[in-house]
Design an enzyme around this catalytic site. Structure first.
Site, short mmCIF file in Angstrom:
data_model
loop_
_atom_site.label_atom_id
_atom_site.label_comp_id
_atom_site.label_asym_id
_atom_site.label_seq_id
_atom_site.Cartn_x
_atom_site.Cartn_y
_atom_site.Cartn_z
N GLY A 189 3.03 -5.56 7.32
CA GLY A 189 2.05 -6.33 6.56
C GLY A 189 0.94 -6.80 7.47
O GLY A 189 0.68 -6.21 8.54
N SER A 190 0.29 -7.89 7.08
CA SER A 190 -0.90 -8.34 7.82
C SER A 190 -0.52 -9.09 9.10
O SER A 190 0.61 -9.59 9.24
CB SER A 190 -1.73 -9.26 6.92
OG SER A 190 -0.95 -10.39 6.59
N GLU B 282 5.10 -4.39 12.08
CA GLU B 282 4.10 -3.32 11.96
C GLU B 282 2.91 -3.94 11.23
O GLU B 282 2.98 -4.19 10.02
CB GLU B 282 4.67 -2.15 11.14
CG GLU B 282 5.87 -1.47 11.78
CD GLU B 282 5.49 -0.59 12.97
OE1 GLU B 282 4.29 -0.35 13.20
OE2 GLU B 282 6.41 -0.14 13.67
N CYS C 2 -3.14 1.06 6.74
CA CYS C 2 -3.19 0.39 8.05
C CYS C 2 -3.81 1.29 9.10
O CYS C 2 -4.55 0.82 9.96
CB CYS C 2 -1.79 -0.04 8.48
SG CYS C 2 -0.63 1.33 8.56
N GLY D 53 2.59 -11.65 9.86
CA GLY D 53 3.46 -11.27 10.98
C GLY D 53 3.58 -12.40 12.00
O GLY D 53 4.67 -12.69 12.50
N ASN E 237 0.79 -1.24 0.00
CA ASN E 237 0.00 0.00 0.00
C ASN E 237 0.82 1.29 0.00
O ASN E 237 0.39 2.28 -0.56
CB ASN E 237 -1.05 -0.03 1.12
CG ASN E 237 -0.46 -0.16 2.49
OD1 ASN E 237 0.70 -0.56 2.65
ND2 ASN E 237 -1.22 0.17 3.50
P1 NAD Z 1 0.88 -9.25 3.49
O1 NAD Z 1 1.06 -9.67 4.90
O2 NAD Z 1 0.05 -10.11 2.61
O3 NAD Z 1 2.29 -9.11 2.75
C1 NAD Z 1 3.32 -8.28 3.26
C2 NAD Z 1 4.66 -8.82 2.77
O4 NAD Z 1 4.94 -10.08 3.38
C3 NAD Z 1 4.75 -9.04 1.26
O5 NAD Z 1 6.00 -8.61 0.78
C4 NAD Z 1 4.62 -10.56 1.15
O6 NAD Z 1 5.17 -11.09 -0.03
C5 NAD Z 1 5.39 -11.00 2.39
N1 NAD Z 1 5.11 -12.37 2.84
C6 NAD Z 1 3.99 -13.12 2.62
N2 NAD Z 1 4.13 -14.34 3.19
C7 NAD Z 1 5.34 -14.36 3.79
C8 NAD Z 1 6.07 -15.34 4.55
N3 NAD Z 1 5.55 -16.56 4.78
N4 NAD Z 1 7.27 -15.01 5.02
C9 NAD Z 1 7.81 -13.79 4.81
N5 NAD Z 1 7.19 -12.82 4.08
C10 NAD Z 1 5.97 -13.11 3.58
O7 NAD Z 1 0.30 -7.74 3.52
P2 NAD Z 1 -0.27 -6.84 2.33
O8 NAD Z 1 -1.57 -7.39 1.85
O9 NAD Z 1 0.80 -6.56 1.33
O10 NAD Z 1 -0.54 -5.46 3.11
C11 NAD Z 1 -1.72 -5.17 3.80
C12 NAD Z 1 -1.57 -5.38 5.30
O11 NAD Z 1 -0.46 -4.63 5.78
C13 NAD Z 1 -2.77 -4.86 6.07
O12 NAD Z 1 -3.08 -5.74 7.10
C14 NAD Z 1 -2.27 -3.53 6.64
O13 NAD Z 1 -2.96 -3.08 7.78
C15 NAD Z 1 -0.85 -3.86 6.92
N6 NAD Z 1 -0.04 -2.66 7.01
C16 NAD Z 1 0.46 -2.29 8.23
C17 NAD Z 1 1.18 -1.10 8.35
C18 NAD Z 1 1.74 -0.64 9.68
O14 NAD Z 1 2.62 0.22 9.66
N7 NAD Z 1 1.29 -1.17 10.81
C19 NAD Z 1 1.40 -0.32 7.21
C20 NAD Z 1 0.88 -0.74 6.00
C21 NAD Z 1 0.17 -1.92 5.90
#
Ligand code: NAD
Length: 471
Positions: free
Chosen positions: A225-226, A245, A279, A230, A150
């Site tokens: 990420g999600s 995060e 997020c 995480g 995002n």
């Molecule tokens: P996601 O968790 O699907 O992916 C994030 C990253 O993790 C990607 O690069 C993905 O390829 C990688 N990934 C996926 N599986 C993995 C694994 N098994 N091991 C290591 N890496 C892996 O998230 P998304 O859909 O790209 O983003 C949306 C989410 O991110 C939402 O939940 C949003 O709230 C959150 N987010 C949080 C913040 C914050 O600062 N707290 C900021 C932006 C987005």
């Protein structure tokens, strides 16, 4: 596009396509890296870290500053890539680039402020000697940065910039859906540092991301990420330092004595910025019954003005969601809430990757729409009676990223600030607000550790105690 390993373009030979969510057109292809490619990037970073650590703080700062100047001069190029790969409206993509320039400049400044402190170790019981003792913050080594779609440039920089400011080499794994602008960012940073200080790998999270997470050549994983990813990462990372995060479900609490116009304008920007794929977006609007009808009338009027369309058009407010699955998920969550009794008062329609700005009244915390994070342009309204119930509902979630509270009463403001369980509580401001001077990071399931340049730099170091026996 290729990835960058040890200062050189690298191609694994296998590729996947990055498509524009607006029209499905091919934007570019990127390599599908494999575990051995990730190991190659990690080895390059481990070789390069010594050279980085030998640089003075001033040199590191100057180089980050010259990277900032290049990023600023290429902002438009990167902003347009974000529009094409992520469907972000151009005015918001330019906003992301402006913010990213500031992030890099802040980190260049922070690189000069990595202090330790003196430690009175002879203050404890049976120490006969006299010590001169101090702590020194030393780099961790190599940081693995894993980022979401995002804010592909800014969120990558929130890891890269503080990591390098603290003299760590970095391997970046950008989002699978939107890797292109982040790859350009890595090229820009690389232009100002020795080969191998920054490297990139693309491909699937379960292969490439996981290879970083489990590697013994990585000292810290900084992940955004999600929650699901995480949690999985934390189960795989072993003894590595971790910053997570994660997702948010941020409330906008509007109390009976709020300035309604200001609260409505905060709700519109907070709930619909980048089609709600933020997020810290406003994901629950908690309204005191006394002002709910007045708020809703104005909110519907203002949200109806948002223009949905081609994200490359400067007048567009709402572009497509990142892919069709994402828009189907939002549609399902909204339709289920309506089945369970919520009232649709604006929007509610989907076409391909687009979902209309949508407002629902009569939502309650048992509905999936608000029990979990809905990553789309949806504003669910939960009505409450008085401040006690507002705080209770705000806290009735496993998330705790940020919160916004609108009130003109200082006692109510301070009570909410004190009792809402979130990483930041912003009074008379929506949760979507973030600057680089702020410590940033969620409570509860929303994360672990803090970003915000000063705090992130600290988290990119380990403390060493040095004690000198003077007797
Ligand atoms: P996601 O968790 O699907 O992916 C994030 C990253 O993790 C990607 O690069 C993905 O390829 C990688 N990934 C996926 N599986 C993995 C694994 N098994 N091991 C290591 N890496 C892996 O998230 P998304 O859909 O790209 O983003 C949306 C989410 O991110 C939402 O939940 C949003 O709230 C959150 N987010 C949080 C913040 C914050 O600062 N707290 C900021 C932006 C987005």
């Amino acid at each position: 596009m290729k990835v960058l390993i040890d200062g050189e373009d690298f191609d694994s030979g296998d590729h996947y396509e990055v498509k524009n969510p607006y029209d499905g057109e091919l934007v570019d292809t990127v390599p599908i890296c494999f575990r051995q490619d990730v190991d190659r990037a990690i080895d390059a970073a481990n070789r390069a870290k010594k050279e980085l650590q030998d640089m003075s703080a001033k040199e590191v700062s100057n180089n980050l500053y010259s990277a900032y100047e290049e990023l600023e001069s290429r902002s438009e190029e990167l902003a347009k890539l974000i529009v094409l790969e992520a469907g972000k409206p151009i005015k918001q993509a330019i906003g992301e680039l402006n913010r990213s320039c500031e992030t890099l400049k802040f980190a260049a400044e922070e690189a000069k402020r990595i202090y330790g402190e003196s430690v009175p170790i002879d203050a404890t019981g049976s120490v006969d000697e006299r010590f001169l003792a101090f702590t020194k913050k030393v780099p961790l080594g190599v940081v693995g940065a894993i980022t979401p779609f995002n804010y592909p440039v800014n969120l990558a920089l929130h890891k890269i910039a503080p990591a390098i400011a603290a003299k760590n080499a970095v391997v970046v794994k950008p989002s699978t859906e939107a890797p292109l602008a982040a790859l350009k960012l890595v090229e820009i940073i690389d232009n100002h540092f020795p080969n191998g200080v920054i490297n990139s790998v693309t491909g699937y999270g379960s292969e490439v991301g996981d290879a970083l997470v489990v590697s013994e050549g990585i000292d810290k994983i900084s992940f955004t990420g999600s929650i699901a990813t995480g949690l999985f990462i934390s189960s795989r990372a072993g003894m590595k330092k971790l910053t997570l995060e994660l997702g948010g479900n941020d409330p906008l609490v509007v109390l009976e004595d709020a300035d309604i116009e200001k609260a409505v304008s905060a709700a519109v920007s907070g709930a619909f910025l980048f089609s709600g794929q933020v997020c810290i977006g406003v994901k629950r609007i908690i309204l005191d019954n006394k002002i709910a009808d007045e708020f809703i009338d104005l909110f519907v009027k203002e949200a109806s003005k948002l223009k949905m369309g081609n994200p490359m058009d400067e007048s567009t407010d709402i572009g497509p969601l990142i892919n069709e699955n994402a828009s189907i998920n939002v549609e399902t969550a909204v339709n289920n809430a309506i089945k369970d009794g919520a009232e649709l008062i604006l929007g509610g329609n989907r076409k391909d990757c687009f979902y209309e700005p949508t407002i629902l009244d009569g939502v309650n915390m048992s509905m999936d729409l608000v029990a979990n994070e809905t990553f789309g342009p949806v504003a669910p309204i939960i009505r409450v009676d008085r401040i006690d119930e507002a705080i209770k509902v705000a806290n009735d979630t496993r998330y705790g990223l940020q919160a916004g509270v609108f009130t003109e009463n200082v006692h109510s403001a301070l009570r909410c600030a004190n009792e809402i369980d979130a990483g930041s509580v912003l009074i008379n401001k929506e949760s979507t607000f973030r600057t680089d001077a702020m410590p940033f990071g969620g409570f509860k399931s929303s994360g672990m550790g803090k970003e915000g340049i000063k705090y992130a730099v600290e988290d990119m170091c380990k403390f060493k105690l040095i004690a000198f026996n003077c007797r």
